[in-house]
Design a protein around this motif. Sequence first.
Motif, mmCIF file in Angstrom:
data_model
loop_
_atom_site.group_PDB
_atom_site.id
_atom_site.type_symbol
_atom_site.label_atom_id
_atom_site.label_comp_id
_atom_site.label_asym_id
_atom_site.label_seq_id
_atom_site.Cartn_x
_atom_site.Cartn_y
_atom_site.Cartn_z
ATOM 1 N N LYS A 102 -3.270 6.163 3.481
ATOM 2 C CA LYS A 102 -2.892 4.745 3.660
ATOM 3 C C LYS A 102 -3.301 4.230 5.041
ATOM 4 C CE LYS A 102 1.556 5.234 3.182
ATOM 5 N NZ LYS A 102 1.709 6.699 3.141
ATOM 6 N N SER A 155 2.100 -1.191 4.236
ATOM 7 C CA SER A 155 2.041 0.185 3.742
ATOM 8 C C SER A 155 3.412 0.827 3.870
ATOM 9 C CB SER A 155 1.007 0.995 4.530
ATOM 10 O OG SER A 155 1.607 1.564 5.665
ATOM 11 N N ASP A 186 1.464 -1.382 9.060
ATOM 12 C CA ASP A 186 1.530 0.032 8.695
ATOM 13 C C ASP A 186 2.952 0.538 8.923
ATOM 14 O OD1 ASP A 186 0.814 2.535 7.928
ATOM 15 O OD2 ASP A 186 -0.597 2.908 9.561
ATOM 16 N N LEU A 243 0.888 -1.168 0.000
ATOM 17 C CA LEU A 243 0.000 0.000 0.000
ATOM 18 C C LEU A 243 0.919 1.210 0.000
ATOM 19 C CD1 LEU A 243 -2.837 1.205 0.215
ATOM 20 C CD2 LEU A 243 -2.724 0.861 2.674
#
Lengths: 318, 238
Positions: free
Chosen positions: A54, A199, A168, A46
């Motif tokens: 995101k 991400s 993330d 991502l």
Amino acid sequence: MTTSQADALYVKNQPIVEAKRVSKWYSNVVAVSDVSFRIDRGITGLLGPNGAGKTTLLHMIAGLASTSDGELTLLGEGVRDNPRLYRRLGFMSEHEAVYGFYTGRQFVEFSAKMYGLDPLASAVDRAIDAVGLEQAQYRRVGGYSRGMKQRIRLAATLVHDPEVLLLDEPLNGTDPRQRIEFHDLMRKMAADGRTIVVSSHILEEVETLADRILLMVSGKLAAAGDFRAIRAKLDERPYNLRIVVNDPRAMASALVQMDEVDSVTVEPTGALVLLTRKVNVLRRAIPRLANERGIRLLRVEPMDESLESVFSYVVDNG
Amino acid sequence: MLALLDLSLRQLVSRSRLAIILLLAAVPVGVSVIFRLADTRLEFGEAGNAFYDGLLVSSILPIVTMAVATAALGNELDDRTLSNLVLKPIPRWQIVLPKYLASLLVVAPLVVASGVGATVLSNPDFQAALAIGVALFAGVATYAAVFNWLGLVSKSALAFSLVYVFLWEGVALSFLDGVRYLSIRAYSLGIMHGMDEESFEVFEGRVIEFPAAVGGAVIVTIFFLWLTVRRLKRMDVP
């Protein structure tokens, strides 16, 4: 029907994550706008600059944030307030969210207890081994470096062996060796049939890890699909390079003869600024050219390498 | 739930927070010691009114509970660790309950010991000490539920708590009669008076009936625990 029977009926071609026209806004700020995509097994990157949406998108996939509009499913179910589904999901936020008074092992044990794992010790050992923190597991997390905190958080995320991992910016604060180890671990997990969404705002980080990407810009999905096809498109965009040499005139006349160079301008400082659509070819050609002409090459630097400019190009020409 | 209770207790007994609440809880005991050294009995009359209502119930009880209970879920928000909890496969009430119990376990022994200790030192009376202990426990239990919720809904939970305690319970209670039924301070005083009417006669006419006080405390506690669970289900977790 039991949970396992329901899982067995889960259709193979059904997407692991599916978003249909999903939007998210906070009062009058739109964080994610009308996004539709599907994520299948394997590693999906991502990608997007900071503030692209995101994290909001990952939070919606994990059920941490509600959608303002549209439909989002994980493993065929709505994930919001669906604790049963969390057994199959591992989520690692971008923040250094740790309990500093715990030792690394206690931190992972806490996570394992919350998942009701039994036996606990073997799962904890496996997770700590996977991130290579066996030596530091009895030290307090508060004293860990940033990279170690990321790794122990990853261990706590992996401890229940989830089918779907949402990470993330997981490589923040890690050193190059840890990044390689992380990549190896993710590839191994993906090869075992897991779905991993990572991400990042760093293009190269995702390039080496993910097969497919979702490219977010300003809350919108700018591109989705095979990374190499998108990267090829990125490589064809016009680039500005600044070149500093000891003989700008000679270098400029040599450069304008090259097919790969669209234009050359000379700055008042004597630096050359050239425009090209074949930046990768030119990166190799410039040192060779300077060497052949006896010109001393002092510096070559991209003028617009920022991720934002790359993304803008994709959006403008998508 | 035990793992989360253990975590919550460790979070709430940080050295600085513990120092502050210990200091606050020591104030009533200190006052009693001063009275004792001066060889003066702290009667349950007007002086007792200032001590038990003004100091214990209206100040020490809410402030100590506020310092701990707003942090129970509020710190998880501030430290961005709440996602560690809400993405676990447990119902939301199993997150809220350990947080609430941890607040109770940290504050109640301290506040009750402070109130009962101060009473025994100044005016040894078992019935009065028991009434004070039960009333303070009920106050902690009710305030903790409210402040747990406030910690989850606002970054300015401490400020809102102070507004509630000093403006609503302090000022509004003095002017508006019906407010008593919506006041945790009134519940505590009502329980104290209901359990020992003789000692706390000074509260007569100012407090609500014992059943209303107990019922109010139970209803407010359950209502705010429910609100906290509901908030945790609906909120966007950072």
